[in-house]
Design a protein around this motif. Structure first.
Motif, PDB file in Angstrom:
ATOM      1  N   LEU A 760       0.848  -1.184   0.000  1.00 32.27           N
ATOM      2  CA  LEU A 760       0.000   0.000   0.000  1.00 32.27           C
ATOM      3  C   LEU A 760       0.886   1.236   0.000  1.00 32.27           C
ATOM      4  N   VAL A 761       0.613   2.168  -0.888  1.00 33.74           N
ATOM      5  CA  VAL A 761       1.363   3.418  -0.968  1.00 33.74           C
ATOM      6  C   VAL A 761       0.390   4.557  -0.677  1.00 33.74           C
ATOM      7  N   ASN A 762       0.650   5.278   0.397  1.00 33.65           N
ATOM      8  CA  ASN A 762      -0.222   6.375   0.818  1.00 33.65           C
ATOM      9  C   ASN A 762       0.365   7.687   0.311  1.00 33.65           C
ATOM     10  N   THR A 763      -0.255   8.260  -0.708  1.00 41.92           N
ATOM     11  CA  THR A 763       0.211   9.534  -1.263  1.00 41.92           C
ATOM     12  C   THR A 763      -0.548  10.715  -0.674  1.00 41.92           C
ATOM     13  N   GLY A 764      -1.473  10.423   0.265  1.00 43.43           N
ATOM     14  CA  GLY A 764      -2.282  11.489   0.837  1.00 43.43           C
ATOM     15  C   GLY A 764      -1.641  12.130   2.054  1.00 43.43           C
ATOM     16  N   THR A 765      -2.447  12.953   2.738  1.00 41.88           N
ATOM     17  CA  THR A 765      -1.950  13.697   3.901  1.00 41.88           C
ATOM     18  C   THR A 765      -2.494  13.159   5.209  1.00 41.88           C
ATOM     19  N   ALA A 766      -3.305  12.098   5.163  1.00 43.40           N
ATOM     20  CA  ALA A 766      -3.853  11.506   6.378  1.00 43.40           C
ATOM     21  C   ALA A 766      -3.505  10.028   6.422  1.00 43.40           C
ATOM     22  N   ALA A 767      -3.351   9.492   7.633  1.00 41.85           N
ATOM     23  CA  ALA A 767      -3.076   8.074   7.784  1.00 41.85           C
ATOM     24  C   ALA A 767      -4.271   7.254   7.301  1.00 41.85           C
ATOM     25  N   VAL A 768      -3.986   6.053   6.784  1.00 41.57           N
ATOM     26  CA  VAL A 768      -5.028   5.178   6.263  1.00 41.57           C
ATOM     27  C   VAL A 768      -4.958   3.855   6.999  1.00 41.57           C
ATOM     28  N   LYS A 769      -6.076   3.480   7.623  1.00 40.26           N
ATOM     29  CA  LYS A 769      -6.179   2.178   8.265  1.00 40.26           C
ATOM     30  C   LYS A 769      -6.902   1.232   7.311  1.00 40.26           C
ATOM     31  N   ALA A 770      -6.332   0.032   7.075  1.00 34.86           N
ATOM     32  CA  ALA A 770      -6.879  -0.869   6.063  1.00 34.86           C
ATOM     33  C   ALA A 770      -6.864  -2.307   6.554  1.00 34.86           C
ATOM     34  N   GLU A 771      -7.923  -3.043   6.219  1.00 35.93           N
ATOM     35  CA  GLU A 771      -7.976  -4.492   6.390  1.00 35.93           C
ATOM     36  C   GLU A 771      -7.591  -5.133   5.070  1.00 35.93           C
ATOM     37  N   LEU A 772      -6.756  -6.161   5.124  1.00 36.75           N
ATOM     38  CA  LEU A 772      -6.171  -6.720   3.911  1.00 36.75           C
ATOM     39  C   LEU A 772      -6.526  -8.190   3.751  1.00 36.75           C
ATOM     40  N   ALA A 773      -6.656  -8.608   2.505  1.00 39.36           N
ATOM     41  CA  ALA A 773      -6.837 -10.024   2.176  1.00 39.36           C
ATOM     42  C   ALA A 773      -6.200 -10.273   0.827  1.00 39.36           C
ATOM     43  N   MET A 774      -5.694 -11.490   0.653  1.00 36.25           N
ATOM     44  CA  MET A 774      -5.139 -11.907  -0.634  1.00 36.25           C
ATOM     45  C   MET A 774      -5.828 -13.204  -1.027  1.00 36.25           C
ATOM     46  N   LEU A 775      -6.298 -13.268  -2.267  1.00 34.05           N
ATOM     47  CA  LEU A 775      -7.010 -14.440  -2.747  1.00 34.05           C
ATOM     48  C   LEU A 775      -6.377 -14.944  -4.026  1.00 34.05           C
ATOM     49  N   LYS A 907       3.859   7.316   3.237  1.00 37.87           N
ATOM     50  CA  LYS A 907       4.628   6.112   3.507  1.00 37.87           C
ATOM     51  C   LYS A 907       4.091   4.926   2.718  1.00 37.87           C
ATOM     52  N   THR A 908       4.893   3.840   2.755  1.00 40.30           N
ATOM     53  CA  THR A 908       4.545   2.589   2.079  1.00 40.30           C
ATOM     54  C   THR A 908       4.604   1.448   3.088  1.00 40.30           C
ATOM     55  N   GLU A 909       3.600   0.586   3.090  1.00 36.01           N
ATOM     56  CA  GLU A 909       3.576  -0.568   3.966  1.00 36.01           C
ATOM     57  C   GLU A 909       3.273  -1.813   3.134  1.00 36.01           C
ATOM     58  N   THR A 910       3.870  -2.949   3.568  1.00 39.87           N
ATOM     59  CA  THR A 910       3.696  -4.204   2.835  1.00 39.87           C
ATOM     60  C   THR A 910       3.235  -5.297   3.785  1.00 39.87           C
ATOM     61  N   ALA A 911       2.227  -6.049   3.359  1.00 34.72           N
ATOM     62  CA  ALA A 911       1.761  -7.220   4.100  1.00 34.72           C
ATOM     63  C   ALA A 911       2.117  -8.465   3.304  1.00 34.72           C
ATOM     64  N   LYS A 912       2.381  -9.571   4.040  1.00 28.66           N
ATOM     65  CA  LYS A 912       2.774 -10.799   3.378  1.00 28.66           C
ATOM     66  C   LYS A 912       1.736 -11.894   3.627  1.00 28.66           C
ATOM     67  N   PHE A 913       1.604 -12.781   2.622  1.00 23.28           N
ATOM     68  CA  PHE A 913       0.640 -13.872   2.683  1.00 23.28           C
ATOM     69  C   PHE A 913       1.332 -15.146   2.207  1.00 23.28           C
ATOM     70  N   GLU A 914       1.041 -16.232   2.900  1.00 20.45           N
ATOM     71  CA  GLU A 914       1.652 -17.507   2.537  1.00 20.45           C
ATOM     72  C   GLU A 914       1.073 -18.009   1.212  1.00 20.45           C
ATOM     73  N   LEU A 915       1.962 -18.434   0.323  1.00 24.02           N
ATOM     74  CA  LEU A 915       1.536 -18.920  -0.986  1.00 24.02           C
ATOM     75  C   LEU A 915       1.697 -20.437  -1.016  1.00 24.02           C
ATOM     76  N   PRO A 916       0.591 -21.176  -0.861  1.00 30.34           N
ATOM     77  CA  PRO A 916       0.693 -22.636  -0.914  1.00 30.34           C
ATOM     78  C   PRO A 916       0.762 -23.097  -2.358  1.00 30.34           C
ATOM     79  N   GLN A 917       0.906 -24.383  -2.520  1.00 29.63           N
ATOM     80  CA  GLN A 917       0.790 -24.933  -3.861  1.00 29.63           C
ATOM     81  C   GLN A 917      -0.613 -24.622  -4.381  1.00 29.63           C
ATOM     82  N   SER A 918      -0.696 -24.308  -5.656  1.00 32.98           N
ATOM     83  CA  SER A 918      -1.984 -23.910  -6.225  1.00 32.98           C
ATOM     84  C   SER A 918      -3.038 -24.982  -5.973  1.00 32.98           C
ATOM     85  N   PRO A 919      -4.229 -24.568  -5.520  1.00 31.11           N
ATOM     86  CA  PRO A 919      -5.304 -25.556  -5.322  1.00 31.11           C
ATOM     87  C   PRO A 919      -5.794 -26.157  -6.633  1.00 31.11           C
TER      88      PRO A 919
END
Length: 956
Positions: A760-775, A907-919
């Motif tokens: 996530l790259v925040n180019t604005g002037t206020a902090a951003v709170k976010a819930e994340l998911a990867m599918l 600022k920029t923040e990165t979240a990580k997700f486990e990548l299993p073998q493809s279903p």
């Protein structure tokens, strides 16, 4: 494409029947007649032809005599009926109209003869190679002969024409022809037959025999000559049945070895266009005429209907050349019509435009009408080759005869919202009726009404034929530039229109005729906007908030040796200031206009024209040139949700335009809603540079659909200015709200060997709170194709049993696109059957296809069909093909880090997700397809991305 690329959809008309939207102007998107009462989907024409129905159920949409009584060949809109009553012999006789299209079916009543009893269609030629038949030498045995492994009797019928040979056999397979009726040439309900022909030489040229009734014998069959020789046709059908498709033969090659092409219109577009231009006693109804019933026709097939009615390399230019030579040899004045085109990427740079202009400069009596396209109502959507400077570019109206009466009773034509607009180009030139009941092949019975600028262009071609017929009979000179000027300067503007929307308006044939016989000079002055591409004819400026004064220069270019001339300049817009007078001296003169933009409001646009008038006494000559300016002020990128329009009024049948900026990788949501319950209209979203939004641009607004919502994935967002258009019904105003929500963060996706990263790259002037998911949603394979020449390129892959659908994105550089006239994209199964097709209309195109339910692992092939403007064989191109396979449901990945994060401003923040073998097992070259979902500011934002393995580090 049939402005087109030709795409058509069957729609319900206000007159309680259905309409078929067509442009081939691929043929270009056209929803329906009344946005308040009809579906919002459809492009002209559609790539899907209707399957043949049983012979005894074929019924016209409305009986032809009723259509005639209703005025559904809308000749009254341009004054044709009154003109022909006053001048009955000026009906196009002794004029030839060439129809460059999908072909013409010569078996349609109304396309048989002219008003003078002469043959209506003089020739049919195929330049698309769709009906090419490969021939091989064969040897008979007694009264039989073997062709393609099958034995046929009745060879004595062939021997009666030629006893000594040589004989050639050939086949045409139904499957490669796509869909019915072409894929069922013999009308037996199957689409996998291989049909046989035999060719030999008669005393008067090559002839063809076909086993038309399927009895495995040539006994009783007729020899078919080249159509030009005897206007002979045939068709396959069981004994006692009438063929659905009327087929002609073209022979070429040498005296020793023939080449055979079968000519047919399996799309119906060209036949419909031909009827508008020149039908006589349509469907046997006396007086039911096209615009120029005395004109003769030349059917020039340039489009391969099997692959979506796409032009093939050089087909346009070869057809134009043939038509000019044909007309010259017969001393016939020629009008060409092209209801076909694709979208401009960089206006003024298309190779085919330059070629058309060159042809018209070398043939000053040749009138060329070309449809503007069906990508409206967005600005800068006019397609090529309709953007050729010397051609007559034709937009569309909704004719009064198809509209419900107003409160006062009478109705006037309205500008068709689907009609492409100018912007960077000072086009279209005129508009003519874009809906008509016209001629269709027997298999297309029930589809007599079509709409699109494809229908408007042949109306203009018919008008040109009437004027040429009159000039020739009165011994006046024929000059194409004068005919174009006559149609333009005597046209009547539509209510609320401007030059970018409608050119000069709707022509009126009688005033145009009166203008022409005055033999007024027409100066040859080209207009170029300084700062645009080399051939940009209009000024298209984007300004930022706070701008108050802007200037723009135009170059006026004349032939060498033109004498000095003085022109008075008139502005139709109070915000444009121009010099009162301008002297043109020498080959190039520059003029500067100044714009006062204090009245321009975000997110609006203003359009104005400065015209140059001769200083002489004849003001009826009209302006010698026009300087057309469009200025837009888009809403800037603003994070969060904002109202761009609130209860904004859209007048009946008109368009309200809204502009806003977007960032790449920043998802966007646009909501369009009616201001009041019960109201309804249409919404259209256009990407930067005018291309309709890649995931269904046209959407219904209001009851019963509710609001229209565009959710633009971060993968698809293009940096630049978007245009959102709201269209009101033809009979009532429409209050519209437009709300835009832009993601507070940019979304990016990457991976390593075992982890997927969402950034996530925040180019604005206020902090951003976010819930994340990867599918994971499926798999993606990306191919870079670098090829030379026009041969079909094929990319094979396997669609696993789990895959429910496939999406293909094709992208090439905008600069490269201008070298093509078309580019077909088709998916085939292992038997060669089509799973889906969607020709490119711009440098980016998307094809979506559902896979057969319950299919096993299946071999699929992506076919790429390049069509260049030039015929040279060494032309190269490069493109990127993304092939995505989707499962029926997505799989959520386990978070390896926190799934709720706060990103500080800047600022920029990165979240990580486990990548299993493809279903799901992925085929060769495929990688997992990820979907990064972010919940922030009460919205869920997504970015879809393939997840290829990262490149290994380079050893040092």
């Amino acid at each position: 494409m049939i402005h087109s690329r030709l795409r058509l959809a069957t729609l319900a008309l206000l007159v309680a029947c259905a309409a078929k939207q067509s442009e081939p102007e691929r043929p270009l998107p056209k929803p329906n007649i009344d946005p308040g009462r009809m579906p919002a989907s459809g492009k002209e024409p559609s790539a899907t032809a209707p399957e043949p129905s049983p012979e005894d159920t074929l019924q016209p949409m409305v009986p032809a005599n009723a259509a005639y009584a209703h005025g559904w060949m809308p000749l009254a809109s341009t004054g044709v009926e009154q003109f022909l009553k006053a001048h009955p012999t000026y009906d196009g006789r002794n004029v030839l109209i060439g129809i460059l299209d999908t072909g013409i079916d010569p078996g349609i009543p109304g396309l048989n003869q002219t008003s003078t009893g002469d043959p209506k269609i003089l020739d049919l030629r195929d330049f698309s190679d769709e009906g090419a038949v490969s021939l091989k030498r064969i040897t008979p045995s007694g009264d039989s002969v073997e062709i393609a492994g099958r034995r046929f009797g009745g060879f004595s019928r062939v021997a009666a024409v030629n006893t000594g040979g040589p004989y050639f056999g050939g086949t045409i397979r139904e499957i490669p022809l796509g869909e019915p009726p072409a894929a069922d040439l013999n009308g037996n309900g199957r689409v996998a037959d291989t049909l046989v022909v035999l060719v030999t030489r008669a005393t008067d040229g090559w002839v063809m025999f076909a086993d038309t009734d399927g009895d495995r014998s040539f006994s009783g069959e007729r020899p078919i000559h080249d159509y030009l020789t005897g206007r002979e046709t045939f068709g396959w059908a069981a004994k006692g049945r009438t063929p659905r498709l009327t087929i002609a033969a073209n022979f070429s090659g040498t005296d020793q070895v023939p080449r055979l092409d079968l000519v047919f219109d399996s799309f119906s577009h060209g036949s419909h266009v031909a009827g508008i231009a020149a039908a006589h006693d349509l469907y046997g109804v006396p007086g039911f005429e096209g615009v120029a019933p005395g004109a003769q026709l030349l059917g020039l097939k340039i489009a391969n209907s099997a692959q979506g009615s796409i032009t093939t390399t050089g087909s346009m230019l070869r057809a134009i050349d043939y038509a000019i030579r044909f007309a010259t040899a017969r001393h016939l004045p020629l009008v060409l019509n092209l209801s076909f085109g694709v979208g401009n990427e960089i206006e003024g740079t298309a190779r085919i435009d330059a070629m058309v202009d060159s042809v018209l400069a070398a043939n000053p009596t040749l009138v060329f009408t070309i449809s503007a396209g069906n990508d409206g109502p967005g600005l800068s959507t006019l397609g090529f080759p309709g953007s050729a400077r010397r051609a007559i570019s034709v937009g569309a109206t909704l004719p009064a005869s198809f509209l419900p009466p107003s409160s006062s009773g009478a109705r006037e034509d309205l500008l068709a919202y689907f009609s492409s607009r100018g912007g960077e180009l000072a086009k279209p030139d005129i508009v003519t009726p874009g809906v008509a009941y016209s001629s269709v092949p027997r298999w297309a019975t029930g589809q007599e009404i079509e709409q699109g600028t494809s229908m408007a262009s042949p109306h203009a071609a018919g008008l040109a034929a009437l004027l040429i017929s009159a000039l020739a009979q009165e011994k006046h000179p024929i000059d194409a530039r004068a005919i174009k000027q006559a149609l333009m300067v005597t046209a009547r503007p539509l209510a609320g229109g401007n030059f970018i929307d409608e050119g000069t308006g709707l022509p009126d044939i009688e005033p145009a005729y009166r203008w022409l016989i005055g033999e007024r000079p027409v100066p040859d002055i080209q207009v170029r906007s300084v700062g645009g591409s080399a051939q940009t004819t209009g000024a298209f400026l984007e300004v930022h908030p706070g701008a108050s004064a802007v200037s723009q220069k135009f170059d006026l270019i004349r032939p060498a040796g033109a004498p000095a001339a003085v022109y008075r300049l008139r502005s139709d817009a109070p915000w444009i200031t121009a010099p009162a007078r301008l002297t043109l001296a020498g080959p190039r003169t520059t003029v500067e206009l100044r714009y006062n933009l204090t009245a321009l409001e975000t997110p609006g646009a203003v359009i104005g024209t400065v015209s140059g008038w001769s200083g002489g006494p004849d003001s009826l000559a009209g302006p010698a040139f026009r300087l057309v300016s469009t200025v837009i002020l888009p809403a800037p990128v603003r994070l969060g949700s904002h109202d761009l329009r609130s209860n904004s009024r859209v007048e009946p049948g008109t368009v309200l335009r809204t502009f806003f900026r977007a960032d790449s990788a920043r998802p966007v949501e646009i909501q369009v809603s009616p201001a009041s319950l019960g109201q309804k209209g249409l919404a259209f979203l256009h990407e930067p540079h005018g291309m309709p939004y890649r995931d269904e641009s046209a959407r219904a607004v209001g009851a019963p659909q509710g609001e229209a919502v565009y959710q633009v994935d971060g993968r698809d967002v293009v940096t630049g200015t978007y245009e959102l258009d709201a269209v009101a019904p033809t009979t009532q105003p429409f209050g519209v709200n437009v709300r835009i929500s832009q993601s507070p963060v940019l979304l990016r996706v990457g991976r390593d060997s075992a982890t997927v990263m969402g950034t996530l790259v925040n180019t604005g002037t206020a902090a951003v709170k976010a819930e994340l998911a990867m599918l994971l949603g499926g798999g993606e394979r990306v191919e870079t194709v670098a090829a030379t020449g026009s041969d079909v390129r094929r990319i094979p892959f396997v669609a696993p049993a789990w895959a429910k659908s496939v999406v293909v994105d094709i992208a090439m550089s905008r600069e490269q696109w201008s070298r093509f006239t078309d580019f077909g994209v088709t998916l085939f199964d292992s038997l060669g059957r089509q799973l889906g097709k969607q020709p490119l209309n711009y440098a980016f195109g998307r094809l979506e296809a559902k896979l057969p339910s319950g299919h096993p692992d299946m071999a699929v092939e992506l076919g790429l069909f390049p069509g260049f403007a030039d015929t040279a064989s060494d032309q190269s191109y490069t493109l990127r093909a993304s092939i995505r396979l989707y499962a029926d449901s997505a799989v959520t990945l386990k978070a390896a880090t926190h799934s709720v994060i706060t990103v500080p401003p800047g600022k920029t923040e990165t979240a990580k997700f486990e990548l299993p073998q493809s279903p799901w097992p992925l085929g060769d070259g495929f990688f997992p397809l990820g979907i990064f979902a972010v919940r922030a500011n009460d919205h869920t934002w997504t970015r879809e991305s393939g997840l290829p393995l990262p490149n290994p580090p380079i050893a040092r």
